[in-house]
Each structure stands twice: as structure tokens, then as C-alpha cells.
Design a protein around this motif. Structure first.
Motif, PDB file in Angstrom:
ATOM      1  N   ALA A 410       0.823  -1.202  -0.038  1.00 50.77           N
ATOM      2  CA  ALA A 410       0.066  -0.097  -0.292  1.00 50.77           C
ATOM      3  C   ALA A 410       0.905   1.325   0.141  1.00 50.77           C
ATOM      4  N   ALA A 411       2.043   1.259   0.676  1.00 48.13           N
ATOM      5  CA  ALA A 411       3.011   2.322   0.693  1.00 48.13           C
ATOM      6  C   ALA A 411       3.569   2.556  -0.456  1.00 48.13           C
ATOM      7  N   GLY A 412       3.968   1.588  -1.044  1.00 51.33           N
ATOM      8  CA  GLY A 412       4.578   1.845  -2.296  1.00 51.33           C
ATOM      9  C   GLY A 412       3.914   2.308  -3.339  1.00 51.33           C
ATOM     10  N   LEU A 413       2.673   1.991  -3.437  1.00 52.96           N
ATOM     11  CA  LEU A 413       1.660   2.523  -4.621  1.00 52.96           C
ATOM     12  C   LEU A 413       1.303   3.848  -4.161  1.00 52.96           C
ATOM     13  N   THR A 414       0.964   4.216  -2.973  1.00 48.23           N
ATOM     14  CA  THR A 414       0.474   5.587  -2.447  1.00 48.23           C
ATOM     15  C   THR A 414       1.584   6.516  -2.186  1.00 48.23           C
ATOM     16  N   ALA A 415       2.062   6.462  -0.999  1.00 41.63           N
ATOM     17  CA  ALA A 415       3.293   7.367  -0.209  1.00 41.63           C
ATOM     18  C   ALA A 415       3.517   6.649   0.892  1.00 41.63           C
ATOM     19  N   SER A 416       4.828   6.968   1.294  1.00 41.02           N
ATOM     20  CA  SER A 416       5.502   6.378   2.429  1.00 41.02           C
ATOM     21  C   SER A 416       6.346   7.278   3.205  1.00 41.02           C
ATOM     22  N   VAL A 417       5.969   7.459   4.595  1.00 41.84           N
ATOM     23  CA  VAL A 417       6.867   8.425   5.372  1.00 41.84           C
ATOM     24  C   VAL A 417       8.149   7.758   5.739  1.00 41.84           C
ATOM     25  N   ILE A 418       9.322   8.622   5.640  1.00 36.84           N
ATOM     26  CA  ILE A 418      10.504   8.065   5.852  1.00 36.84           C
ATOM     27  C   ILE A 418      11.336   9.028   6.804  1.00 36.84           C
ATOM     28  N   GLN A 419      12.096   8.401   7.732  1.00 38.76           N
ATOM     29  CA  GLN A 419      13.093   9.223   8.593  1.00 38.76           C
ATOM     30  C   GLN A 419      14.278   9.471   7.900  1.00 38.76           C
TER      31      GLN A 419
END
Length: 733
Positions: A410-419
């Protein structure tokens, strides 16, 4: 000698700068800083275009209206003074600050004087003016940037995948001496550079006074001067990445008025100074190794209509495309150019042509946006060229991202939060749906995706946005994309003995979002098999069959791509009144028919027919009109859209076994016998492998397909149920 000091006073504005070797520079050969400053002032004040009889002074007027920034086209600077534009290109670090000083001077001279506190007229105070550069030259590839571009202006394009928070960057650092309390101001290098702090204090000690020690300076942060600064991460456009390579990314530093103008997922063209910075102070010994970054001096966002690729079309192309659109068989030529190496599947090709051209986006007065993108689902047997179609669309669409269902989260298709590893702050990184904004996302193996991942693209498919609320970041990203998905039925092949619901094992919520659903079956017919075999052998033998059908306009891979770009940029059709009325009547008729069918069968259709399907037909009509550059969608376009809708979605809704099959008495009797045997073989509550049950009954002389049909009918009556992916049968009470 008398009178030698009378008359004119002669002076030189060539400031006598010495070069590093101590020799005075020859002012004629090289542009000095002093004369460059004067020329910059002349350029801003005096550059003009002729508008009929009148002269326009674009930069002077722009400064009056926007006193804090000025956008300068390098081409105008080139026309005014070639040496000046060359300096800005080759050594922007020295000459850009001069340009900004010149702009501030011109602004002060353009302003009228104001009355001061004492009543005398004073020069008005003007702030700094930020210069943005723009250029029409082609951007270079991110991979080609190297040591020879260092400290020069470069132009690159890509997608912003991450943006940091806004930081304060010191322009002047105020230092305080610990011993004598004297104050010194040190300029700070722009971009990600720091300030160079002197080792010793230049205060001369008096008699009996203690001299200042080494390193006496302490930074006074509250007395220093600051500007806003933000860092962005720019990734290569997906279409520019060579096959098998990972996309490269580069750090961008933006300051002052460019801060917070970019959200992740935006396509950018950037002009900036290629510079380096020390990555971390912990690396010992690697003093000479620095990280490259680009200090941005000009930003341009790609527009939606023609995002990706050059947006300008030559006059020849313009005429050629318009002439092609007028030809009577333009629609059929476009459809034969879609997947020319694939035999048959004419309706699928027409649907994919509609998907590539897309309908018209609409923004309503109350702020609601209606999507113009068309979503298509291909469902069916293996080896029916589904993935081949996906690969073709990925190559042909101006912007496209290809992904596989099993390998996508799901994160790879939409958007991910990265530190961020260095600053420990969180930032957003866009996924496939965000990167393909304004294009197509191809998802293969759609049925193999986990349900929770599939839910993530619901919002992207209908609302065309992606909402994120994670790790203190709450934002909405744009994902105006078409989705082309390919899936297999649950049992691998399409089974005509099963109902449509069992074959299409996807939720109604996701099915209603697809405009067209094609069931692609591998039909075993002697004549067709022979034609397909001959076509495939020809393709393997010569490879020329694939290109025989493509027209002169679409020679090569880029031909169709350019035509699609041209149509998307220049044509936004609307429905005519007659077509709208016809559409309304047909939609009501379809709903009536589906209602009647569900009454007869006692269950709802596998593919729902809702208002979304009405919007789908409108979009199809608009895209059919767009293919021939027609600005109004007529009844013929609506007829063709309905035909496509009938052979795809309506056919899928009607497909599969019906409970009220007209069974012959013999078959009905055999099914009855098979049911009796199954009930004898299995007690209530017992479970058994389906394969074993069928084998046991086959040994008793029963036909396998009859046993399967009997099990299916019992399953529909809820007398048996399946477990473990339909491998185990359980007898219910």
C-alpha cells in the motif's frame, strides 16, 4: 603646458582588479565585476520588446509590481549581451549576487523618494531582490552531471519525491570575542555551505591588557541575519531511467521565495548551480570527498496537460496531426497501432486507445473535480496477451509506471513516510500512483494483491488524490492517473461452470471504479488457433508483421506517443445535447434490464451498474471524440462507447453459469443422481478433498463435469461449502 587641467574631466569605470598572480587584468578581454554590475543595471532598466509602435520594458515593470523577486530569461540576457549571459552560465556563484545587487539598485531608483522623520526627502528602503533564471534550452540527464559541471549552471528535470521542513539559514553570522567583547560579522556561503570563522581576534591589546587567545569567537545567533531554506529530493522521471537501473536522485536546496512552493509528486524542471557540501563531520580522512547538490536559482513546474516530454510541437507535426485527424479511418488506424504484434482482441485495443487519450477533466463551481481518466480491468485466462498489453501501454503513454500486484504494498503504491538519517525528521516519499500523476499506472497480477493493499488505491481511482496522516504529517497528494489492471480468476482459468461472482473474485467497491471490465477467454477454435499460430510464427521469424499495420503518421514508437500528447494538450471535448439525451435514455434502459435480471436470478449482478458506469460512458465518448480532434462528442461517439461498454462490462455482468440453465431431462437426471451419491458418500459435517470425491465418483462411472456441476448447484443451495481455496468440500446440514 598652460590650461592642461581645464575642461572635461576624464575617468575610467574599469575598476582596477588584480588577478591572483598580481597582474592587473585587462578590462577589454575580461568582464570585470564593476562593469558587470553596471551592465546588469542597464539590462534591467533598458531591455525592451517592441509591441507595435510601443516599447515594453518587461523587467522594469515586473520589478515595480513584484519588488521581492524577478524572473529573467537567459535568452533575453543573451540578446542584450552575450558575454554577460556566458558569465551567468559559467560562473554564477560570482555574478548572481551582482545581478541581485543591480536589481535592488534599479528598484531603489524606480521608487519615488519618501519624507523622512526630519521632513527631508529620503531614498526609500528596499529589501533584497531574488533573481530567478529561466531558459528554453533542453535539460540534461541527471546521470551526465559530473566534475566538469561543478559551480556551473545546469538544467535538469525530474519528480520531487521528498521535501524537508523549512529551516533558517544564516547569511551573515555575528561573532563575539570572549575576551575583549568586540563584534565581527562574517558572511556565510550560500546553499548548504557554512561560514569561515577566523582563528584570531584583530583587537590590539593595550598596555597591561591581556591579549585575546586563539579561537576567541563565539557565535551570537540572535544577532545574525537569516533567510528561509528548504531541501528537496529530485528523482529522475520514470521514462528516462534505463532498463534494469535504479532511478537516481539528487539533493536540491531552495531558499527565500522558492521555499514551500513544491509538494512531493510534482514534476519539475530546475535550473541551478551544481555545488558540493561536506556530508558529515564524522568521516575522518576523506576531506576531499564531498556530496554534490544543486542550489536552485529557477524552478518550473510541468503543466498537467503535457507533463513529461517536450510540450512544443513543430508546425509540420501540427499540420500532419490535424490532417490525420480529418481522415475518415483515423479511429481504426489508431486502434491497429495499439499492440500491433498482438493478434485479434480488437475491442480491447479500442478500449486501450480510449484509456491512452482519456476523457475531459471538469472542475465544478463548488470545487468538486470530476476525473477524465479511464480505468480498464483485463480479467481472464493465462497466455491471452494481458501483460503484453500492459507493457505496450507503459511504453506508449507519455507518463507510465509499471508494477506487479504481488510486489507492491500500500505504501509503495501511494506514499510512504521516511525518517531522514541525518536530521532525524520525517518526510514524505511518493509511490507509483503519485509518480504517474497525469499518466497511467499498469498493475499486473491485480488479483494477487493483498486486500488491504488494494483498498489503498480506492481513493486514488475515484477522487484522484491520496490522503496521508502518518507520523505527524497530514497532507493530500495528487494522483490524476488512469489504472490499467490485469488479473486472473481465482482458479487460474475462467470457468464457465461457475457464476460470475465466483469467477470475478474482486469486491464490488473496486469493480465499480473500473470503467471497462474485459473478460479475455482463451477460446479453442480450429480456424482461429491456426491464424494465431501463423501470426506468432511470422513475428518470431521476421519481426516485420508487427510494423506492417502501423500507419505513416505513427512510424516508430514515438509517433503514437506524440499524437496522444498533442490530443491531450489541445482537445477537451464536451457532449452535444442530442448525445446527452440519448445517453440518458440508454442508461435508464440498462438499469431496468439489470434489475429485471436480478429479479429472475434472485441475486445481484457480479458487476454493479451504477452512476459511475454512466460517467464511464461519458468519458469514453469524450475520448473517442478526442482521437479525431473533435470538440463535441456526437451520437456516433456515444453509440461506439455503448458498444464497447456492452462487449466488456455488460458481458462480464452476464457471464458465467445461470441457475436457470435449460438442462435437458437426461442431464438433469444425471445431476440428481450425482447429488444423491455425494450425500451418501459424505455425512453431515464431514469434510473431504474435492479431488478425491470426484475420483471416487468417476470410478463408479459418473462423468467428472456432471459431478462438478452437481457440487456447484449444491454450493449455490448452501448444502456444501468450500474451504482451503476450494480444495476441501464440507457437507452442511
Amino acid at each position: 603646458m598652460s590650461g592642461w587641467d581645464e575642461g572635461s574631466v576624464y575617468y575610467s569605470d574599469q575598476a582596477h582588479f588584480q588577478d591572483r598572480n598580481g597582474d592587473p587584468k585587462n578590462g577589454e578581454e575580461d568582464l570585470t565585476l564593476h562593469s558587470a554590475l553596471r551592465k546588469f543595471r542597464e539590462f534591467i532598466r533598458g531591455f525592451h520588446h517592441f509591441n507595435g509602435e510601443k516599447r515594453d520594458f518587461p523587467y522594469r515593470e515586473s520589478l515595480v509590481h513584484n519588488p521581492d523577486h524577478l524572473t529573467v530569461a537567459i535568452e533575453d540576457l543573451q540578446a542584450f549581451d552575450a558575454g554577460l549571459s556566458d558569465k551567468i552560465r559559467r560562473s554564477p556563484v560570482e555574478f548572481l549576487p551582482l545581478f541581485e545587487t543591480a536589481a535592488a539598485d534599479v528598484l531603489a531608483s524606480l521608487r519615488s523618494k519618501v519624507a523622512g522623520e526630519s521632513g527631508e526627502m529620503e531614498e526609500p528602503l528596499t529589501g533584497d531582490v531574488q533573481i530567478f533564471l529561466s531558459s528554453k534550452e533542453n535539460s540534461v540527464s541527471m546521470r551526465s552531471l559530473g566534475a566538469d559541471h561543478m559551480s556551473k549552471n545546469v538544467k535538469i528535470s525530474g519528480i520531487a519525491i521528498a521535501a524537508s521542513r523549512v529551516k533558517a539559514k544564516a547569511t551573515y553570522v555575528t561573532l563575539l570575542c570572549k575576551n575583549c567583547k568586540s563584534i565581527k560579522t562574517v558572511p556565510c556561503r550560500p546553499g548548504l555551505g557554512g561560514a569561515i570563522i577566523p582563528r584570531s581576534c584583530d583587537h590590539t591589546p593595550q598596555a597591561g591588557e591581556e591579549p585575546c587567545p586563539l579561537d576567541p569567537w563565539v557565535v551570537a545567533p540572535d544577532k545574525s541575519k537569516y533567510v528561509d531554506m528548504q531541501t528537496l529530493k529530485l528523482q529522475e522521471n520514470p521514462e528516462d531511467v534505463p532498463t534494469g537501473e535504479l532511478p537516481r536522485n539528487i539533493l536540491l536546496s531552495v531558499d527565500r521565495h522558492l521555499v514551500q512552493t513544491i509538494v512531493p509528486g510534482t514534476r519539475l524542471t530546475v535550473i541551478g548551480i551544481y555545488s558540493v557540501f561536506q556530508a558529515s563531520a564524522t568521516q575522518k580522512g576523506a576531506v576531499g570527498v564531498r556530496q554534490p547538490y544543486i542550489r536552485v536559482v529557477g524552478l518550473e513546474q510541468a503543466r498537467e496537460a503535457n507533463a513529461g516530454g517536450p510540450s512544443t510541437f513543430s508546425l509540420d507535426e501540427d499540420l500532419k496531426f490535424k490532417e490525420f485527424a480529418q481522415s475518415p479511418d483515423a479511429y481504426s488506424k489508431i486502434c491497429t497501432s495499439v499492440g500491433p504484434s498482438i493478434y485479434g482482441h480488437d475491442d480491447v485495443k479500442k478500449a486501450l486507445a480510449c484509456l491512452l487519450f482519456g476523457g475531459s477533466k471538469k472542475s465544478l463551481p463548488d470545487g468538486v473535480r470530476l476525473r477524465g481518466d479511464i480505468h480498464v480491468l483485463l480479467l481472464g485466462d493465462p497466455s491471452t496477451a494481458k501483460s503484453q498489453f500492459l507493457k505496450f501501454v507503459e511504453k506508449t503513454a507519455p507518463i507510465a509506471v509499471y508494477t506487479s500486484g504481488k510486489g507492491s504494498s500500500a505504501a509503495g503504491l501511494t506514499a510512504s513516510v521516511i525518517q531522514d538519517s541525518s536530521s532525524r525528521e520525517f518526510y514524505l516519499e511518493g509511490g507509483a500512483m503519485v509518480l504517474a500523476d497525469g499518466g497511467v499506472v499498469c498493475i499486473d497480477e491485480f488479483d494477487k494483491m493483498r486486500p488491504e493493499d488494494r483498498v489503498a488505491i480506492h481513493e486514488a481511482m475515484e477522487q484522484q488524490t491520496i490522503s496521508i496522516a502518518k507520523a505527524g504529517i497530514t497532507t493530500v497528494l495528487n494522483s490524476r492517473t488512469s489504472v490499467l489492471a490485469a488479473a486472473n480468476p481465482p482458479s487460474g482459468r475462467y470457468d464457465d461452470l461457475k457464476t460470475a461472482q465466483d469467477n470475478i473474485d474482486l469486491q464490488t467497491t473496486i469493480l465499480s471504479r473500473f470503467d471497462l471490465i474485459f473478460i479475455v477467454k482463451d477460446i479453442r477454435a480450429y480456424a482461429q488457433d491456426k491464424l494465431i499460430a501463423s501470426h506468432i510464427i511470422k513475428v518470431h521469424a521476421s519481426g516485420s508483421v508487427a510494423t506492417q499495420n502501423s500507419t505513416d503518421v505513427f512510424r516508430g514508437e514515438q509517433g503514437l506517443k506524440r499524437y496522444i500528447q498533442y490530443c491531450r494538450a489541445n482537445c477537451q471535448p464536451r457532449l452535444s445535447e442530442k448525445a446527452a439525451e440519448m445517453l440518458q435514455n440508454k442508461y435508464v434502459e440498462i438499469r431496468q434490464r439489470m434489475r429485471q435480471q436480478s429479479h429472475e436470478s434472485g441475486r445481484a449482478s457480479a458487476v454493479p451498474i451504477t452512476v459511475r458506469q454512466l460517467e464511464a460512458i461519458i468519458r469514453l465518448s469524450e475520448s473517442l471524440a478526442k482521437m479525431t480532434l473533435t470538440y463535441v462528442a456526437t451520437e456516433e461517439h456515444v453509440e461506439e462507447a455503448f458498444r464497447l461498454f456492452n462487449v466488456s462490462t455488460m458481458d462480464a455482468a452476464r457471464s458465467g453459469i445461470n441457475e436457470h440453465l435449460n438442462l435437458t431431462p437426461e442431464i438433469a437426471n444425471e445431476i440428481q443422481q450425482a447429488e444423491t451419491h455425494i450425500k451418501r458418500r459424505m455425512g453431515i459435517g464431514s469434510h473431504m478433498s474435492e479431488r478425491r470425491l470426484i475420483d471416487d465418483l468417476s470410478r463408479m462411472g459418473m462423468n467428472e463435469s456432471i459431478v462438478r456441476r452437481a457440487l456447484l448447484i449444491m454450493h449455490q443451495r448452501s448444502e456444501v461449502e468450500y474451504k482451503r481455496e476450494r480444495h476441501v468440500v464440507i457437507r452442511k446440514a
